[in-house]
Design an enzyme around this catalytic site. Sequence first.
Site, PDB file in Angstrom:
ATOM      1  CB  THR A 144      10.511  -6.684   8.851  1.00 15.41           C
ATOM      2  OG1 THR A 144       9.148  -7.099   9.026  1.00 15.41           O
ATOM      3  CG2 THR A 144      11.204  -7.618   7.889  1.00 15.41           C
TER       4      THR A 144
ATOM      5  CG  ASP B 126      10.197   0.022  16.369  1.00 21.97           C
ATOM      6  OD1 ASP B 126      10.941   0.603  15.567  1.00 21.97           O
ATOM      7  OD2 ASP B 126       9.939   0.439  17.513  1.00 21.97           O
ATOM      8  CG  LEU B 127      11.250  -5.932  20.383  1.00 20.37           C
ATOM      9  CD1 LEU B 127      11.354  -4.914  21.505  1.00 20.37           C
ATOM     10  CD2 LEU B 127      10.433  -7.134  20.839  1.00 20.37           C
ATOM     11  CB  ALA B 128      13.415  -7.400  15.103  1.00 20.06           C
TER      12      ALA B 128
ATOM     13  CG  ASP C   9       7.943  -7.041  32.820  1.00 24.29           C
ATOM     14  OD1 ASP C   9       8.779  -6.122  32.684  1.00 24.29           O
ATOM     15  OD2 ASP C   9       6.836  -6.863  33.344  1.00 24.29           O
ATOM     16  CG  HIS C  10      11.618  -4.127  28.575  1.00 23.51           C
ATOM     17  ND1 HIS C  10      10.300  -3.753  28.486  1.00 23.51           N
ATOM     18  CD2 HIS C  10      12.319  -2.975  28.734  1.00 23.51           C
ATOM     19  CE1 HIS C  10      10.218  -2.436  28.579  1.00 23.51           C
ATOM     20  NE2 HIS C  10      11.426  -1.934  28.725  1.00 23.51           N
TER      21      HIS C  10
ATOM     22  CG  HIS D  64       7.046  -2.655  32.414  1.00 24.26           C
ATOM     23  ND1 HIS D  64       7.455  -3.877  31.936  1.00 24.26           N
ATOM     24  CD2 HIS D  64       6.740  -1.911  31.315  1.00 24.26           C
ATOM     25  CE1 HIS D  64       7.399  -3.862  30.601  1.00 24.26           C
ATOM     26  NE2 HIS D  64       6.962  -2.681  30.205  1.00 24.26           N
TER      27      HIS D  64
ATOM     28  CE  LYS E 229      12.749   5.893  29.421  1.00 19.41           C
ATOM     29  NZ  LYS E 229      11.579   5.018  29.250  1.00 19.41           N
TER      30      LYS E 229
END
Length: 492
Positions: free
Chosen positions: A14, A16-18, A179-180, A242, A347
Amino acid sequence: EQTINASIVLFGATGDLAHRKLFPAMFQLYQKGQLKENFAVVGVSRKEFSHEEFQTIVADAVLTHSHVSDKEALTQFASHFYYLKMDVTDAISYHELGNLLDQLDRDYRTDGNRMYYMAMAPQFFGTIPGFLKSEGITDTSGWHRIVIEKPFGKNLETATELNEKIQKSFDEDDIYRIDHYLGKEMVQNIQVIRFGNAIFESIWNNKYIDSVQITSSETLGVEDRAAYYEKSGALLDMVQNHMLQMVMLVAMEPPGKLDTKHIRDEKVKVLRSLRFYNELEIGENVIRGQYREGTINGEPVQGYLEEENVDPQSKTETFVAAKLYIDNFRWDGVPFYIKTGKRLNTKSTEIVIQFKQGPMSLYRANNVNHPPNLLRIHIQPDEGLSLSLNAKPHGDNMNLLPIDMSFCNNCHNEVNSPEAYEKLIGDCLFGNSTYFTRWDEVALSWEFIDSISRAWSSGELPPPASYPSGSMGPIEADDLLLKDGFTWWDPA
Ligand code: BG6
């Protein structure tokens, strides 16, 4: 396309990442046929939902966070999702999980393959794997892989403890530390650009490269994550993972083969050559900053100390710039400048390779060198590559005109390039851990980061330098390069 048979257990279903990343990523895999009939997802959290309610949540999240043209497919996709309320610290609740998974194995013919995704609070990263094993969840004949989100510990000591716990239940080969950034299209392209082009690889060293810059800037502030961020700061949030990952990919030696082991072996060698600084040198070479109020995209924004749940006296850094050295044959004497921060003016993530000037500057006008050749690798938002060269203006033989050769990977595509999480989940399902971090990498990166954290907490060094929101960081970060005769090549 190959298709995978598996069930996925998503702890933190439930969160945020999901919602923002994982459900949309799985839906993409579904649309590409990598997930087809033979998969099921069990969402786990402490809240109370029925399967149907959860399916609606999943479908809504996908609709909100990605582009869906086929609503029918989305409904089909969501029907593979199940929900289980669990207290993950209680062995009993794993029995229910086991029963549900056994049932789904049969219903969806998943061959007993199971992927466990830890997308929840890190204090449970060590607890869950132990129960998965002790309660027999990992006893099926298929494969069992565990995906661990960041942060992987808070320092070397806690990371080691965590790792030892996980390794009691899973082999290193089955541990997928995320590590996205490693899932980003252009981050994966670094090795192709380097090793697929003889013209670059032959000059990719200290004879021809003057400096390397890696900048990852964000316009967002701390948002609602102060509870986490206050304790981590930019050093742990961005640099430990990162930023160092990108340094490794730019600096590594060509692997003997393009397989997981060879690539990760070469990456880890970069960390072994990273120069450690003493406290005084950290003061000189690692700059920390903290945003104050300012303007982002024309809108006034408040300073870090005014943000909700931030200690008004906080010394947490929201910005880090550093000069790193990799003490090996290839990179001796070449500074690697890294910079990352929140509430900066754009960004963007970019790697800039600055080449040395030629031996004799024939076109040196008024004692000023012509602009250096730069190879820019644009990681995001644009994905591409540009090389700045010098030519001459039309009809003028005295002056130089900087020109740009550029290639944009995602500009001409209608569809966006695959999201990092889509690739990484796909990789894990197919058993490819190349773009996940191995334990020795994580341990070495913590060792380096710990040396900086220690120096910062000693109280001997100046506190974070203040910078206005919407700038590119504190003056100190510019000075760091100026004293070496360089300037930041910030994205235009
Ligand atoms: C996360 C950090 O790992 O990376 C965040 O925790 C940061 O603070 C994010 O915003 C940046 O990722 P991206 O993909 O938006 O550059």
